[in-house]
Design an enzyme around this catalytic site. Structure first.
Site, PDB file in Angstrom:
ATOM      1  N   ASP A 139     -43.113  62.056  40.093  1.00 53.96           N
ATOM      2  CA  ASP A 139     -42.713  61.139  41.149  1.00 53.96           C
ATOM      3  C   ASP A 139     -43.359  61.148  42.447  1.00 53.96           C
ATOM      4  O   ASP A 139     -43.487  60.275  43.411  1.00 53.96           O
ATOM      5  CB  ASP A 139     -41.172  61.421  41.698  1.00 53.96           C
ATOM      6  CG  ASP A 139     -40.658  60.371  42.298  1.00 53.96           C
ATOM      7  OD1 ASP A 139     -41.060  59.186  42.214  1.00 53.96           O
ATOM      8  OD2 ASP A 139     -39.812  60.600  43.292  1.00 53.96           O
ATOM      9  N   CYS A 193     -31.455  43.853  27.764  1.00 55.13           N
ATOM     10  CA  CYS A 193     -30.725  43.454  28.652  1.00 55.13           C
ATOM     11  C   CYS A 193     -30.006  42.160  28.496  1.00 55.13           C
ATOM     12  O   CYS A 193     -29.133  41.796  28.864  1.00 55.13           O
ATOM     13  CB  CYS A 193     -31.408  43.368  30.271  1.00 55.13           C
ATOM     14  SG  CYS A 193     -31.938  44.671  31.073  1.00 55.13           S
ATOM     15  N   CYS A 199     -26.072  44.388  37.062  1.00 54.28           N
ATOM     16  CA  CYS A 199     -27.064  45.121  38.292  1.00 54.28           C
ATOM     17  C   CYS A 199     -27.273  44.048  39.402  1.00 54.28           C
ATOM     18  O   CYS A 199     -27.042  44.633  40.548  1.00 54.28           O
ATOM     19  CB  CYS A 199     -27.968  45.862  37.649  1.00 54.28           C
ATOM     20  SG  CYS A 199     -29.361  44.718  36.741  1.00 54.28           S
ATOM     21  N   CYS A 246     -28.380  54.874  46.774  1.00 59.80           N
ATOM     22  CA  CYS A 246     -27.330  53.953  46.211  1.00 59.80           C
ATOM     23  C   CYS A 246     -27.264  53.900  44.716  1.00 59.80           C
ATOM     24  O   CYS A 246     -28.461  53.776  44.161  1.00 59.80           O
ATOM     25  CB  CYS A 246     -27.647  52.715  46.873  1.00 59.80           C
ATOM     26  SG  CYS A 246     -26.509  51.245  46.345  1.00 59.80           S
TER      27      CYS A 246
END
Length: 352
Positions: A139, A193, A199, A246
């Site tokens: 990351d 999906c 989402c 979030c």
């Protein structure tokens, strides 16, 4: 020169060793550039969807492909570690006096945990194939972990742009090992999906202009973590009681029904004081108190000022007049963004 016998069945051996180390998903892909992947990245950056994250644009040449960062790389080992939560990430949605911290930040810093496991796998691989060279990433480097994860078959990039695993849902920390070994690529994962928009519909700030595209400048994770200074007024109300990150778009993904906290590393278990902290107590943190509370946590990287700024927005959204006193104490804070947030919170709580 790499001994052919040492590499026989190596992919299966790597996968077995990785799973012993706590990785739940393992896949392989080549290190060459994917023109379509590069084009999508360039278009996203060209539209300014990265907001103030200039580092993404500045290192585009490295981000385009693994070989753009390390020309000697031949293969990528993509890995996922589960952090599936035991508690409902949306459970505090209506608890105005308590703050919501993203699931991934309630335990130990994933950078340290995942990198330690990656290094252990790297040492094993060098012992198994002594002439190999490799680099590990979690990351903090210009590595496109999510597209590489999709290419390696450990999941697909969902409409929320995060990786979705058919076995572990949206709760995966991703790591990558670049290596000079030529490993057999896994089959890329197909998008599953379908017509689902859960989402996209869940996002409080409409951060998805289209499916599979995120406008970082509207994303609460970006606003509470990366964004410096005051947050634009249009987003302050939708922040609700979220003070760090979030989870909404991840939490509503139907594929999470297959995720289980039993697979999560023990280091990611939430610290009790971070599962439902009282906003009033967080408002009183000075720099030393902040550093002590968040020692070993990814939250520490944003610093006290940005964190308290977020808490003030949450206080203003709480409807709890009992927070006016702690808010008053911050009206003259040396940090302009904190003082501005305190003024906004007091006006909200006073009914102005």
């Amino acid at each position: 020169m790499v001994n052919a016998g040492a590499t026989s069945g190596l992919e299966q051996r790597i996968e077995a060793q990785a799973k012993e180390l706590g990785f739940v998903s393992v896949g392989f892909t080549c290190a060459e550039e994917d023109p379509l992947r590069s084009q999508r990245l360039e278009e996203w950056l060209g539209e300014g969807r990265h907001a103030s994250m200039e580092w993404m644009e500045n290192r585009l040449h490295h981000r385009r492909s693994p070989q753009g960062l390390w020309p000697e790389a031949k293969s990528v080992i993509a890995l996922g570690m589960s952090y599936a939560p035991a508690l409902d990430p949306l459970g505090l949605e209506d608890e105005g006096a308590r703050a919501r911290i993203s699931v991934y930040a309630q335990g130990k810093d994933y950078h340290d945990v995942v990198k330690k496991r990656l290094k252990a796998l790297a040492r094993w691989l060098v012992d198994a194939v002594p002439d190999t060279e490799l680099k590990v990433f979690v990351d903090t480097a210009p590595v496109m972990e999510k597209p590489l994860g999709e290419a390696s078959g450990i999941g697909w990039q969902g409409k929320h742009t995060n990786l979705v695993s058919p076995d572990h849902g949206s709760w995966l920390f991703l790591g990558a090992i670049y290596t000079t070994l030529e490993l057999e690529p896994s089959h890329p994962h197909r998008d599953q999906c379908g017509s689902c928009r859960a989402c996209l519909n869940a996002c409080p700030t409409d951060a998805f202009p289209n499916a599979y595209t995120i406008d970082a400048g509207r994303c609460i994770s970006y606003l509470t973590i990366e964004h410096k200074g005051p947050i634009a007024e249009e987003f302050r109300g939708p922040l609700g009681n979220r003070i760090y990150g979030c989870d909404d778009c991840l939490a509503v993904c139907p594929w999470n029904k297959f995720a289980s906290e039993a697979y999560a590393a023990s280091e990611f278990l939430p610290r009790a004081e971070l599962t439902a902290p009282r906003i009033g107590e967080l408002l009183g943190l000075d720099d030393a108190g902040f550093r002590k509370l968040f020692s070993g946590s990814p939250i520490k990287r944003i610093g006290r000022d940005r964190f308290v700024r977020n808490c003030l927005y949450a206080a203003g959204n709480s409807g709890d007049e009992g927070l006016i006193g702690p808010v008053d104490e911050l009206l003259s804070d040396p940090d302009p963004a904190v003082a501005d947030a305190a003024g906004w919170a007091k006006a909200r709580l006073s009914g102005a």
